[in-house]
Structures are given as structure tokens and as C-alpha cells.
Design an enzyme around this catalytic site. Structure first.
Site: not given
Ligand code: DLZ
Length: 158
Positions: A65, A67, A97, A122
């Protein structure tokens, strides 16, 4: 927001503009694929239900998310789109996080909306657990993807 009184997929069909001449970009995150896949399915089906041609719905994936902002910003450079939808699912874990990602995406998308000439819708589910995300991605509270599609059509017409 979905509540006991409001289902995300409920709307008045007659209040939605015709979308047959519209073109949309969708950026979808790969994290929590069960959820984001269901959001995407809902968004695409709803756009098509209102006349958008399948070839005018352009889907790009990003790893997570966080990104989504970059993905939406890149798509916003293509002036063929009438609106962009971002779809993601962030589920609260045991570290901060969750808060950092949600805040980053929220501020990023708000900034894009205020600084670019294209509406960015959104579609980020921010939930405490997986069940809450399921409830809002085709479960008992409807599908946030449907809601985002309707919002994208309305904002494209704005
Ligand atoms: C790292 C991470 C975590 C802990 N949880 C989620 C999540 O629940 N949903 C999601 O879409 N992405 C998560 N990410 C990944 C981050 O969005 C991101 O892709 C990484 O930190 C790399 O920039």
C-alpha cells in the site's frame, strides 16, 4: 464508511453518470491479495456496469500500500485517464507500521488530489483484523471497490 446502517455497495443507480466514454486507471497493492483482489473485482465490475469499456480500465499493481502513492502519481501523468482509483488493505499488526503506512498513503493521496488535475479515489481499507477487511471487500458490509468505482465516475464527471 461502512456501518451497520450503510453497505458500501448500496447506491442509487440512477444518480450515477454514464461512464461509457470514460477511462480509468486503477493501482492495486499486492499485500493481502485475497482482499485487494476482491476490491479490484468489485471496482472493475461496477465500472463496467455503468458502461466503461474493459479496454478503458487500466490496472497496475504495486508491492504494498505504501507504493500506491507513487503508482497513482505515475498514472496521473497520463492525461487519458478521467480518474484514478487506488486499492489496498492495511491490517493492524503488533508494530506501529500500520499507522505509518496508513498516514503515508492518506497524506500522499490527499496531496495528489490537491496538486494534480485528476481525481484520485482513496480505496485503502484500514482495519484491525482480517475479518473486518473481508467484511468490506465483498462480505457483509459490501465492497469498498464498488464504492470507489462509483466515486471515480462521479468525480470524473465533476
Ligand atoms: C510492511 C507492510 C506491512 C507490515 N503491512 C502491510 C499491510 O498490511 N498492507 C500493505 O498493503 N502493505 C504492508 N506492508 C508493505 C508496505 O506497504 C510497503 O510495501 C513496504 O514497506 C515497502 O515500501
Amino acid at each position: 464508511m461502512a456501518t451497520a446502517l450503510h453497505n458500501l455497495s448500496d447506491y442509487d443507480f440512477a444518480q450515477v453518470p454514464d461512464a461509457s466514454n470514460m477511462c480509468f486507471g486503477i493501482v492495486v497493492a499486492e499485500w493481502n491479495p485475497e482482499i485487494t483482489g476482491a476490491l479490484l473485482e468489485g471496482a472493475v465490475k461496477t465500472l463496467e456496469k455503468h458502461g466503461t469499456l474493459p479496454e478503458n480500465i487500466h490496472v497496475k499493481t504495486v508491492p504494498g500500500s505504501f507504493e500506491l502513492v507513487y503508482g497513482a502519481q505515475q498514472l496521473s501523468k497520463n492525461d487519458g485517464f478521467d480518474a484514478i482509483i487506488i486499492l489496498g488493505s492495511v491490517i493492524r499488526g503488533e508494530t506501529p507500521h500500520f499507522d505509518y503506512i496508513c498516514q503515508g498513503v492518506t497524506y500522499g493521496i490527499a496531496h495528489l488530489n490537491a496538486s494534480q488535475n485528476i481525481p484520485v479515489i482513496y480505496g485503502l481499507l484500514t482495519t484491525n483484523d482480517l475479518q473486518q477487511a473481508r467484511d468490506r471487500s465483498g462480505g457483509r458490509l459490501g465492497n469498498k471497490g464498488d464504492e470507489c468505482a462509483i466515486d471515480a465516475i462521479k468525480m470524473a464527471k465533476f
